[in-house]
Write a protein that holds these residues in place. Structure first.
Motif, mmCIF file in Angstrom:
data_model
loop_
_atom_site.group_PDB
_atom_site.id
_atom_site.type_symbol
_atom_site.label_atom_id
_atom_site.label_comp_id
_atom_site.label_asym_id
_atom_site.label_seq_id
_atom_site.Cartn_x
_atom_site.Cartn_y
_atom_site.Cartn_z
ATOM 1 N N GLU A 118 4.233 12.762 6.938
ATOM 2 C CA GLU A 118 3.231 13.709 6.470
ATOM 3 C C GLU A 118 3.915 15.004 6.065
ATOM 4 O OE1 GLU A 118 -0.761 12.230 8.713
ATOM 5 O OE2 GLU A 118 0.339 13.850 9.676
ATOM 6 N N ASP A 119 3.467 15.522 4.948
ATOM 7 C CA ASP A 119 3.999 16.766 4.417
ATOM 8 C C ASP A 119 2.822 17.720 4.242
ATOM 9 O OD1 ASP A 119 6.198 18.306 3.127
ATOM 10 O OD2 ASP A 119 4.845 18.174 1.408
ATOM 11 N N ILE A 120 2.976 18.941 4.732
ATOM 12 C CA ILE A 120 1.911 19.937 4.632
ATOM 13 C C ILE A 120 2.420 21.107 3.812
ATOM 14 C CG2 ILE A 120 0.446 21.529 5.927
ATOM 15 C CD1 ILE A 120 0.744 19.596 8.287
ATOM 16 N N GLN A 121 1.584 21.584 2.918
ATOM 17 C CA GLN A 121 1.934 22.774 2.137
ATOM 18 C C GLN A 121 0.680 23.537 1.770
ATOM 19 O OE1 GLN A 121 3.893 21.346 -1.435
ATOM 20 N NE2 GLN A 121 2.004 21.331 -2.557
ATOM 21 N N LEU A 145 -2.254 18.063 2.763
ATOM 22 C CA LEU A 145 -1.525 17.145 3.622
ATOM 23 C C LEU A 145 -1.302 15.888 2.796
ATOM 24 C CD1 LEU A 145 -2.074 16.288 7.293
ATOM 25 C CD2 LEU A 145 -1.854 14.464 5.628
ATOM 26 N N THR A 146 -0.051 15.533 2.600
ATOM 27 C CA THR A 146 0.287 14.310 1.875
ATOM 28 C C THR A 146 0.871 13.329 2.879
ATOM 29 O OG1 THR A 146 0.729 15.555 -0.143
ATOM 30 C CG2 THR A 146 1.606 13.303 -0.030
ATOM 31 N N VAL A 163 -6.816 17.629 0.583
ATOM 32 C CA VAL A 163 -6.822 19.054 0.268
ATOM 33 C C VAL A 163 -8.000 19.711 0.975
ATOM 34 C CG1 VAL A 163 -6.951 20.746 -1.602
ATOM 35 C CG2 VAL A 163 -5.802 18.548 -1.989
ATOM 36 N N SER A 164 -7.710 20.758 1.757
ATOM 37 C CA SER A 164 -8.731 21.487 2.507
ATOM 38 C C SER A 164 -8.644 22.969 2.191
ATOM 39 C CB SER A 164 -8.519 21.316 4.018
ATOM 40 O OG SER A 164 -8.591 19.978 4.395
ATOM 41 N N PRO A 165 -9.768 23.672 2.287
ATOM 42 C CA PRO A 165 -9.699 25.129 2.129
ATOM 43 C C PRO A 165 -8.748 25.706 3.179
ATOM 44 C CG PRO A 165 -11.981 24.392 2.194
ATOM 45 C CD PRO A 165 -11.126 23.217 2.568
ATOM 46 N N HIS A 171 -3.955 22.225 11.862
ATOM 47 C CA HIS A 171 -3.884 20.779 12.048
ATOM 48 C C HIS A 171 -2.929 20.514 13.197
ATOM 49 C CE1 HIS A 171 -5.951 19.266 8.433
ATOM 50 N NE2 HIS A 171 -5.515 20.359 7.871
ATOM 51 N N HIS A 172 -3.250 19.558 14.033
ATOM 52 C CA HIS A 172 -2.385 19.164 15.145
ATOM 53 C C HIS A 172 -2.074 17.684 14.970
ATOM 54 C CE1 HIS A 172 -0.852 18.524 19.165
ATOM 55 N NE2 HIS A 172 -1.667 17.481 19.242
#
Length: 178
Positions: A118-121, A145-146, A163-165, A171-172
């Motif tokens: 998982e990749d978060i940006q 989150l990909t 995709v979230s605002p 996120h955990h």
């Protein structure tokens, strides 16, 4: 209005036989979680998706687009992709809900997680994302989150971009793949 904070775990979303993971997670917190299928079908893999799935850049993939709702309000715009040779002709490529969910369908086809990356940006939203999430403008940033799921044999078989605002909060992650 959505909550300012939502702490979630990815584990229920990759385990088969758990039914509606989002609805269950929201209900545990006293809310109603639902989703609306916005589209499903075959498309050409976007560059990043083709790379993650180890496909040629002009390869067909099955895409499924969803709007995830919390108490009726959009909190996530999600797109999942699968190689066409896995998903064509299955419920993944159809507009309706999938009995037992996509994870269970994939497990029944022989695709279970070996590894999950998982990749978060953060970034500005696209116009489509801003509209789907009811953002005031494209200047309100989003959290993406990909997730790439790879089978035990090393073949990547799913990429999901959620995709979230940015206001959603935190996120955990806690995962164990058996």
């Amino acid at each position: 209005m959505t909550q300012d904070r939502w702490i979630g775990s990815s584990a229920p979303y990759i385990a088969s036989g758990r039914g509606d993971a989002w609805g269950n997670e929201a209900a545990k917190r006293g809310h109603k979680g639902s989703q609306r299928i916005l589209g499903a079908g075959t498309t050409t893999a976007p560059h990043a998706v083709a790379t993650a799935l180890d496909l040629a850049f002009d390869s067909p993939v099955v895409i499924r687009q969803r709007l995830v709702l919390l108490d009726g309000q959009p909190i996530e715009y999600a797109q999942s992709y699968w190689p066409a040779d896995i998903a064509t002709g299955t419920a993944l490529a159809q507009q309706g809900k999938i009995r037992g969910g996509a994870v269970t369908l994939l497990a029944n086809l022989g695709y279970t997680p070996g590894t999950v990356d998982e990749d978060i940006q953060t970034r500005p939203p696209t116009k489509e994302e801003a509209e789907a999430l009811n953002l005031a403008s494209t200047s309100e940033w989003v959290l993406t989150l990909t997730r790439t799921i790879t089978a035990p044999d090393g073949r990547p078989y799913e990429v999901s971009v959620m995709v979230s605002p940015g206001r959603i909060g935190r996120h955990h992650y806690s995962m164990k793949v058996d």
